[in-house]
Write a protein that holds these residues in place. Structure first.
Motif, PDB file in Angstrom:
ATOM      1  N   GLU A 332       0.837  -1.198   0.000  1.00 47.29           N
ATOM      2  CA  GLU A 332       0.000   0.000   0.000  1.00 47.29           C
ATOM      3  C   GLU A 332       0.881   1.261   0.000  1.00 47.29           C
ATOM      4  O   GLU A 332       0.945   1.990   0.993  1.00 47.29           O
ATOM      5  N   LEU A 334       0.597   4.170  -1.411  1.00 46.69           N
ATOM      6  CA  LEU A 334      -0.096   5.437  -1.206  1.00 46.69           C
ATOM      7  C   LEU A 334      -0.543   5.598   0.241  1.00 46.69           C
ATOM      8  O   LEU A 334      -0.346   6.652   0.853  1.00 46.69           O
ATOM      9  N   PRO A 353      -2.216   9.109  -8.101  1.00 46.69           N
ATOM     10  CA  PRO A 353      -3.578   8.806  -7.670  1.00 46.69           C
ATOM     11  C   PRO A 353      -4.555   9.887  -8.133  1.00 46.69           C
ATOM     12  O   PRO A 353      -4.195  11.052  -8.235  1.00 46.69           O
ATOM     13  N   SER A 357      -8.937   7.261  -5.636  1.00 46.88           N
ATOM     14  CA  SER A 357      -8.162   7.137  -4.400  1.00 46.88           C
ATOM     15  C   SER A 357      -8.546   8.230  -3.409  1.00 46.88           C
ATOM     16  O   SER A 357      -8.662   7.987  -2.199  1.00 46.88           O
ATOM     17  N   ASP A 409      -5.116   2.386  -2.354  1.00 43.24           N
ATOM     18  CA  ASP A 409      -4.204   1.824  -3.354  1.00 43.24           C
ATOM     19  C   ASP A 409      -4.937   0.940  -4.349  1.00 43.24           C
ATOM     20  O   ASP A 409      -4.540   0.873  -5.521  1.00 43.24           O
ATOM     21  N   THR A 412      -6.029   2.932  -7.362  1.00 45.38           N
ATOM     22  CA  THR A 412      -4.933   3.283  -8.271  1.00 45.38           C
ATOM     23  C   THR A 412      -4.494   2.081  -9.095  1.00 45.38           C
ATOM     24  O   THR A 412      -4.112   2.209 -10.266  1.00 45.38           O
ATOM     25  N   ASN A 413      -4.567   0.872  -8.486  1.00 42.78           N
ATOM     26  CA  ASN A 413      -4.162  -0.339  -9.194  1.00 42.78           C
ATOM     27  C   ASN A 413      -5.245  -0.894 -10.111  1.00 42.78           C
ATOM     28  O   ASN A 413      -5.000  -1.848 -10.859  1.00 42.78           O
TER      29      ASN A 413
END
Length: 541
Positions: A332, A334, A353, A357, A409, A412-413
């Protein structure tokens, strides 16, 4: 969730350090396996290895260990106090996390087949992996031990499940199977070995014999005296801790000891223990004593204290609880940033992000403010009349906050699969079709992640309303900000759902997803207003 299987092979060698170390090294070198414990015994001439890994890795680790044993152990010269009939005497597979007993049955049967073929030795299946009921129990399979194996293999009822139906003098035979996690557990008695054994006879499943069974199922045990500790112990194996958990055994020993007028001085867990079993004990004492404990580390501390697990040696959770030993830090990046770092990352010249996020952050902050107010209200003398309401509100707010942190996170992924699809070749019709399919799956992931953020955040509303209704009035503005932040986080996640749905061609998926997202977003608007109205009514009343 990472899949974890435990393997606990027992080898008929407890004195030759080179052989013991060679087997351990074979397990260590197997990618994906973590060797947790090596426990040799000179008098038993036996070593127990404990290692964990994912299903594929655990199978390879067991095979690697068996190959070393085949080369280095010769049963023709073996003597020891423990029952045995083979070089690798027994090799059970145990589900720990993310796998079922059926999965472990498949692993055991595959292991037996592969090992028997590679090593040219007989393998028997036992416990949950057994193919015949009369072979289910290990003592039945091992009856007569190594010395009686040659004659027994001539009996058609005792042909091996895999491998040659003939005696292999150097190896003997191996039993492999699937079973529940076995917990080796001792309760300390300030009395004699005879008193401890009397207690064990009353409690263990077999009791004193067929006509006098004991009270507790899935318990094997006896009593002994430990000179090192200068006390007696009721020493047991809990073969299914969900049937007879640790705390039940401890409490029943206490009752038996009271009748004999001897004291109980804590207990000890030998080897490793699943997290679930410790939390079960904690939940038992929480309910019994009407306690309010919701954080995992405090639950573990309660169980350790009530069971006296520090009585003869320190109980260190990170070294005793199997899930903690193999735990990996969450990926993680972020969420691990400082607040300043995260804001600067958002403001940087990059697309991530982004809003998804940030929406997860806002929702987490909203639920977190609710948790803060509830925790600051609970236990305060002048607010004792609302303790029950705060006890109900704190756990969901606390858990929602923690769960939303992971979504920072995750959002973002979310586009990783889609971008991998974009980069796929598209020179032929087949490549174009594969590329399109991958991109569509990636877009569905990009939709499902913010939808999950919405769903998690939605679970906080009832607790937030109750906190607004019963929480400390001085914290009114905190609840107001929390309600607004929670609703805004849900609204932002909703926008991410909608924009990513535009590129999806699966109309049924789009309709179902939009219906659910609309319902959560509408509920958020209404519940936010409900919180604000509750606070306004309290202010003016």
């Amino acid at each position: 969730m990472k899949k974890i299987v435990e393997c606990v092979p027992n080898f008929s060698e407890g004195r030759n350090r080179e052989t013991i170390d060679a087997i351990a090294e074979a397990i260590r070198r197997t990618s994906g396996c973590t060797l947790l414990d090596v426990d040799p015994g000179a008098s038993t001439n036996r070593t127990v290895y404990t290692f964990v890994g994912d299903p594929d890795s655990i199978l390879e680790g067991a095979l690697a260990a068996a190959r070393v044993a085949r080369a280095r152990i010769d049963m023709r010269t073996h003597k020891g106090e423990h029952p045995r009939f083979g070089a690798m005497d027994v090799c059970p597979f145990i589900p720990v996390r993310g796998v079922s007993m059926a999965d472990c049955v498949d692993i055991a049967r595959t292991f037996a087949q592969r090992a028997a073929e590679a090593l040219k030795v007989p393998f028997f299946l036992y416990e949950e992996a057994a193919l015949q009921d009369y072979r289910r129990k290990l003592p039945d399979i091992r009856h007569g031990e190594y010395e009686g194996l040659a004659e027994r293999l001539k009996d058609p009822r005792w042909q091996p499940d895999f491998g040659p139906a003939e005696f292999v003098p150097q190896w003997g035979a191996t039993a492999t199977g699937a079973r529940m996690f076995l917990i080796a557990y001792n309760v300390n008695i300030l009395g004699t070995a005879n008193q401890a054994h009397r207690i064990a006879l009353n409690l263990r499943e077999t009791g004193r014999g067929n006509d006098q069974p004991g009270r507790l199922k899935e318990v094997k045990g006896m009593g002994w005296f430990v000179d090192e500790y200068n006390l007696a112990q009721v020493t047991v194996n809990l073969t299914n801790y969900r049937v007879t958990p640790i705390h039940r055994l401890f409490e029943e020993v206490g009752k038996e000891a009271a009748e004999l007028k001897v004291g109980v001085a804590g207990s000890e867990i030998v080897g490793l223990v699943p997290l679930e079993s410790i939390l079960m004990a904690a939940d038992y004492y929480i309910e019994k004593e009407n306690l309010f404990i919701y954080e995992e580390d405090q639950k573990i501390r309660l169980a350790v204290e009530r069971l006296g697990l520090n009585s003869v040696a320190p109980f260190e959770p990170d070294k005793k609880i199997i899930e903690y030993i193999v735990a990996e830090p969450p990926d993680e990046p972020l969420a691990d940033l400082s607040l300043r770092g995260f804001i600067e990352e958002v403001a940087a010249r990059s697309s991530t992000p982004g809003g998804g996020s940030v929406s997860a952050v806002l929702a987490a902050l909203g639920a977190g403010l609710g948790a803060m107010v509830a925790k600051l209200t609970y236990g305060v003398r002048k607010f004792e009349s609302v303790d029950a309401q705060m006890r109900a509100a704190i756990p969901p707010l606390h858990e929602t906050t923690r769960s939303l942190i992971a979504m920072i996170d995750a959002d973002t992924n979310a586009f990783n699969d889609y971008m991998e699809g974009v980069r796929m070749p598209s020179g032929t019709p087949a490549e174009k079709a594969a590329r399109t399919e991958r991109m569509q799956q990636g877009l569905k992931t990009a939709v499902n992640v913010p939808l999950q953020t919405m769903t998690i955040a939605d679970s906080a509303w009832e607790a937030l309303c109750d906190t607004a209704r019963h929480g400390n009035p001085a914290s009114r503005s905190d609840i107001q900000v929390g309600a607004r932040a929670l609703e805004t986080g849900i609204w932002g996640a909703y926008q991410n759902v909608v924009i990513n749905l535009e590129g999806i061609t699966d109309d049924a998926f789009k309709a179902e997803t939009l219906k659910l997202a609309d319902a959560i977003a509408d509920r958020a608007r209404k519940k936010m207003q409900e919180v604000l109205d509750i606070l306004e009514t309290k202010r003016t009343s």
